[in-house]
Design a protein around this motif. Structure first.
Motif, PDB file in Angstrom:
ATOM      1  N   THR A 144       0.855  -1.183   0.000  1.00 32.88           N
ATOM      2  CA  THR A 144       0.000   0.000   0.000  1.00 32.88           C
ATOM      3  C   THR A 144       0.896   1.240   0.000  1.00 32.88           C
ATOM      4  O   THR A 144       2.097   1.157   0.289  1.00 32.88           O
ATOM      5  CB  THR A 144      -0.913   0.039   1.238  1.00 32.88           C
ATOM      6  OG1 THR A 144      -0.084   0.139   2.416  1.00 32.88           O
ATOM      7  CG2 THR A 144      -1.814  -1.184   1.310  1.00 32.88           C
ATOM      8  N   GLN A 145       0.310   2.380  -0.279  1.00 30.59           N
ATOM      9  CA  GLN A 145       1.055   3.645  -0.288  1.00 30.59           C
ATOM     10  C   GLN A 145       1.712   3.882   1.074  1.00 30.59           C
ATOM     11  O   GLN A 145       2.886   4.234   1.155  1.00 30.59           O
ATOM     12  CB  GLN A 145       0.119   4.810  -0.641  1.00 30.59           C
ATOM     13  CG  GLN A 145       0.761   6.175  -0.570  1.00 30.59           C
ATOM     14  CD  GLN A 145       1.723   6.432  -1.709  1.00 30.59           C
ATOM     15  OE1 GLN A 145       1.622   5.830  -2.771  1.00 30.59           O
ATOM     16  NE2 GLN A 145       2.674   7.328  -1.491  1.00 30.59           N
ATOM     17  N   THR A 148       4.606   1.475   1.622  1.00 29.98           N
ATOM     18  CA  THR A 148       5.733   1.875   0.776  1.00 29.98           C
ATOM     19  C   THR A 148       6.481   3.043   1.402  1.00 29.98           C
ATOM     20  O   THR A 148       7.719   3.078   1.388  1.00 29.98           O
ATOM     21  CB  THR A 148       5.246   2.241  -0.642  1.00 29.98           C
ATOM     22  OG1 THR A 148       4.577   1.104  -1.199  1.00 29.98           O
ATOM     23  CG2 THR A 148       6.390   2.643  -1.547  1.00 29.98           C
ATOM     24  N   GLU A 149       5.744   3.987   1.980  1.00 27.04           N
ATOM     25  CA  GLU A 149       6.380   5.136   2.628  1.00 27.04           C
ATOM     26  C   GLU A 149       7.218   4.692   3.832  1.00 27.04           C
ATOM     27  O   GLU A 149       8.336   5.183   4.029  1.00 27.04           O
ATOM     28  CB  GLU A 149       5.327   6.160   3.053  1.00 27.04           C
ATOM     29  CG  GLU A 149       4.698   6.895   1.888  1.00 27.04           C
ATOM     30  CD  GLU A 149       3.559   7.810   2.291  1.00 27.04           C
ATOM     31  OE1 GLU A 149       3.393   8.101   3.496  1.00 27.04           O
ATOM     32  OE2 GLU A 149       2.825   8.239   1.382  1.00 27.04           O
TER      33      GLU A 149
END
Length: 170
Positions: A144-145, A148-149
């Motif tokens: 997911t975003q 990933t962050e």
């Protein structure tokens, strides 16, 4: 002597803990796989691996579904009962395990009793076995975003920051 900038580490740990458990597992697996070759042998050998190895072996004997359930349970912040056990996620199979006393459950206290370095060793040893006797991240899985962050942040950390982060989250 190196120093750790605590604020970014705490922020990353907070962001990690806000992820759903499956994303936490994916971040840990991805990160450990990325750094596995860069961990010096003497650092890996310094980890307290006896109890961690034993727990990895116990989990490796479980079905893939139970392996994943156990790992989810170990990271779950929702867990209230330290003596809880990880049962098959299918209700009928879980009931059979309870009735027959089937040894397919892992007491969460086995994980909880590890100190911070033991837990880091557990995840390090586990990551080395992903895909070979352990459920790995399925091919094609997209982080997911938010996950990933967190992973991107971890990749920018120095060794002492990584260790501090792992002590906070595992």
């Amino acid at each position: 002597m190196t120093s750790t900038n605590i604020k970014p580490v705490q922020e990353a740990a907070s962001a990690f803990k806000s992820l759903i458990v499956d994303d936490q597992l994916a971040v840990l697996a991805s990160f450990y796989k990325q750094i596995a070759d860069s961990v010096p042998a003497d650092a890996a050998n310094a980890l307290p691996t006896q109890d961690a190895n034993s727990l990895v072996s116990r989990i490796q004997q479980l079905s893939p579904e139970n392996q994943l359930s156990a790992l989810r349970e170990f990271l779950s912040t929702e867990r209230r009962d330290k003596d809880a056990t990880v049962l098959d996620p299918h209700p009928s199979k879980a009931l059979a395990e309870l009735v027959t006393g089937n040894d397919t459950k892992i007491p969460t206290h086995a994980y909880d009793s590890l100190n911070a370095e033991g837990k880091i060793a557990f995840w390090y040893l586990l990551a080395g076995k992903l895909g070979s006797g352990f459920v790995g991240i399925p091919n094609g899985t997209q982080l997911t975003q938010d996950a990933t962050e967190v992973l991107t942040t971890l990749q920018s950390f120095k060794t002492d920051e990584i260790v501090s982060f792992l002590k906070l989250v595992v």
